[in-house]
Design an enzyme around this catalytic site. Structure first.
Site, PDB file in Angstrom:
ATOM      1  N   ARG A  33     -19.115  91.025  37.380  1.00 41.03           N
ATOM      2  CA  ARG A  33     -19.149  89.685  36.780  1.00 41.03           C
ATOM      3  C   ARG A  33     -20.055  88.724  37.560  1.00 41.03           C
ATOM      4  O   ARG A  33     -19.750  87.540  37.721  1.00 41.03           O
ATOM      5  CB  ARG A  33     -17.729  89.126  36.665  1.00 41.03           C
ATOM      6  CG  ARG A  33     -16.818  89.989  35.810  1.00 41.03           C
ATOM      7  CD  ARG A  33     -15.392  89.446  35.762  1.00 41.03           C
ATOM      8  NE  ARG A  33     -15.297  88.201  35.018  1.00 41.03           N
ATOM      9  CZ  ARG A  33     -15.158  88.111  33.702  1.00 41.03           C
ATOM     10  NH1 ARG A  33     -15.123  89.203  32.964  1.00 41.03           N
ATOM     11  NH2 ARG A  33     -15.061  86.943  33.107  1.00 41.03           N
TER      12      ARG A  33
ATOM     13  N   LEU B 170     -20.801  96.448  30.678  1.00 44.46           N
ATOM     14  CA  LEU B 170     -20.748  95.015  30.395  1.00 44.46           C
ATOM     15  C   LEU B 170     -19.284  94.653  30.199  1.00 44.46           C
ATOM     16  O   LEU B 170     -18.514  95.432  29.619  1.00 44.46           O
ATOM     17  CB  LEU B 170     -21.526  94.664  29.116  1.00 44.46           C
ATOM     18  CG  LEU B 170     -23.055  94.751  29.171  1.00 44.46           C
ATOM     19  CD1 LEU B 170     -23.628  94.512  27.779  1.00 44.46           C
ATOM     20  CD2 LEU B 170     -23.625  93.764  30.162  1.00 44.46           C
ATOM     21  N   ASP B 171     -18.893  93.475  30.673  1.00 48.29           N
ATOM     22  CA  ASP B 171     -17.532  93.008  30.432  1.00 48.29           C
ATOM     23  C   ASP B 171     -17.227  93.013  28.941  1.00 48.29           C
ATOM     24  O   ASP B 171     -18.122  92.885  28.100  1.00 48.29           O
ATOM     25  CB  ASP B 171     -17.351  91.572  30.941  1.00 48.29           C
ATOM     26  CG  ASP B 171     -17.390  91.488  32.451  1.00 48.29           C
ATOM     27  OD1 ASP B 171     -17.193  92.515  33.115  1.00 48.29           O
ATOM     28  OD2 ASP B 171     -17.626  90.379  32.956  1.00 48.29           O
ATOM     29  N   ALA B 172     -15.948  93.095  28.610  1.00 42.65           N
ATOM     30  CA  ALA B 172     -15.553  93.037  27.199  1.00 42.65           C
ATOM     31  C   ALA B 172     -15.998  91.720  26.567  1.00 42.65           C
ATOM     32  O   ALA B 172     -16.358  91.686  25.385  1.00 42.65           O
ATOM     33  CB  ALA B 172     -14.042  93.206  27.068  1.00 42.65           C
TER      34      ALA B 172
ATOM     35  N   GLU C 141     -17.750  96.774  36.220  1.00 40.06           N
ATOM     36  CA  GLU C 141     -18.245  95.904  35.159  1.00 40.06           C
ATOM     37  C   GLU C 141     -19.159  94.829  35.721  1.00 40.06           C
ATOM     38  O   GLU C 141     -18.946  94.304  36.794  1.00 40.06           O
ATOM     39  CB  GLU C 141     -17.060  95.250  34.433  1.00 40.06           C
ATOM     40  CG  GLU C 141     -16.241  96.259  33.619  1.00 40.06           C
ATOM     41  CD  GLU C 141     -15.221  95.592  32.742  1.00 40.06           C
ATOM     42  OE1 GLU C 141     -15.100  94.360  32.809  1.00 40.06           O
ATOM     43  OE2 GLU C 141     -14.542  96.302  31.989  1.00 40.06           O
TER      44      GLU C 141
END
Length: 268
Positions: free
Chosen positions: A195, A110-112, A267
């Site tokens: 994303r 997962l993205d930050a 991601e």
């Protein structure tokens, strides 16, 4: 292993040790024809199996026999990168694995700036099935986006939009709430592209303000607080293993290997 084998462990003992039921109830399950070994129904109480190699399911749900495998669900906070060791010194996932002695790895990313459900495990075969897009494991996200999303926009998301790396369509899309300034959209899709939810919503004119992954395959975050991790229940482990056995028979092409967990391009 056949029913006549004298080596191995009695099936009812294996089921009891795996936490399926007591030995007496496990015997009832076997006699009722609800237990399969390697896809074959076994009704003989004297049956013995090899827990290290044989696959067992009850009512079609896989049973975990290898107790060295650990399965953990984490509600990842924003600001944490999906890596066990970040070479840039950012907060990573190690802080959530101290409770378990095994060396765990995250399944996918997962993205930050995205929070929500991550699976941590030491089961490489299961991780391969869950992370690779060719196996079509679905994920469900809740996105807070700018502006009022219309029913027409929801329809567009399910029909598909064209992005720079090709077309993409949500498996399901649902508008949960809307005001003049913001809307809450539920999106389900099986793509593992980078994303992808943020890019889809930006393409239809509603940039994402906040994004949470609530479901991954058969697993749901439920009431798990942000920043907390827990082991999967027996039922949850069974659902994951059933999924991996169902979908694990088709290997991806060699040039379509699953992304490494330390590859930032992977991601979601």
């Amino acid at each position: 292993m056949t029913e006549m084998d004298t080596e191995g462990v009695r099936l009812q003992k294996v089921l009891a040790n795996a936490g399926v039921a007591s030995r007496r109830v496990s015997e009832d399950l076997i006699v009722a024809g609800r237990v399969r070994v390697n896809g074959v129904v076994v009704t003989e109480l004297g049956s013995r199996i090899d827990p290290e190699t044989d696959l067992v399911d009850v009512d079609g749900v896989a049973v975990q026999l290898d107790m060295s495998k650990r399965y953990v669900i984490l509600n990842k906070p924003t600001g944490v990168v999906s890596s066990m060791r970040d070479d840039r010194g950012r907060p990573d996932l190690r802080q959530y694995t101290d409770e378990w002695p095994e060396r765990l790895y995250n399944v996918g990313r997962l993205d930050a700036d995205t929070s929500g459900l991550l699976i941590l495990t030491n089961d490489g075969d299961l991780a391969h099935v869950l992370a690779h897009p060719s196996f079509g494991v679905t994920k469900m996200y809740i996105a807070k986006v700018e502006g009022r999303v219309s029913p027409q926009t929801i329809a567009t998301l399910t029909k598909g939009v064209e992005l720079e790396d090709g077309p993409i369509a949500a498996d399901k899309a649902r508008l949960l709430d809307a005001s003049e300034d913001f809307s809450i959209v539920e999106l389900t899709l099986h793509s593992g592209r980078n994303r992808i939810v943020r890019r889809m919503m930006a393409e239809v004119g509603h940039p994402v303000v906040d994004l949470v992954r609530r479901r991954f395959g058969p697993l749901s975050l439920g009431p798990l607080p942000v920043g907390r991790a827990r082991e999967l229940t027996t039922i949850e482990r069974g659902a994951l293993l059933t999924l991996s056995r169902r979908d694990g028979g088709t290997e991806p092409a060699a040039d379509d290997a699953p992304p490494r967990t330390d590859d930032p391009s992977a991601e979601e």
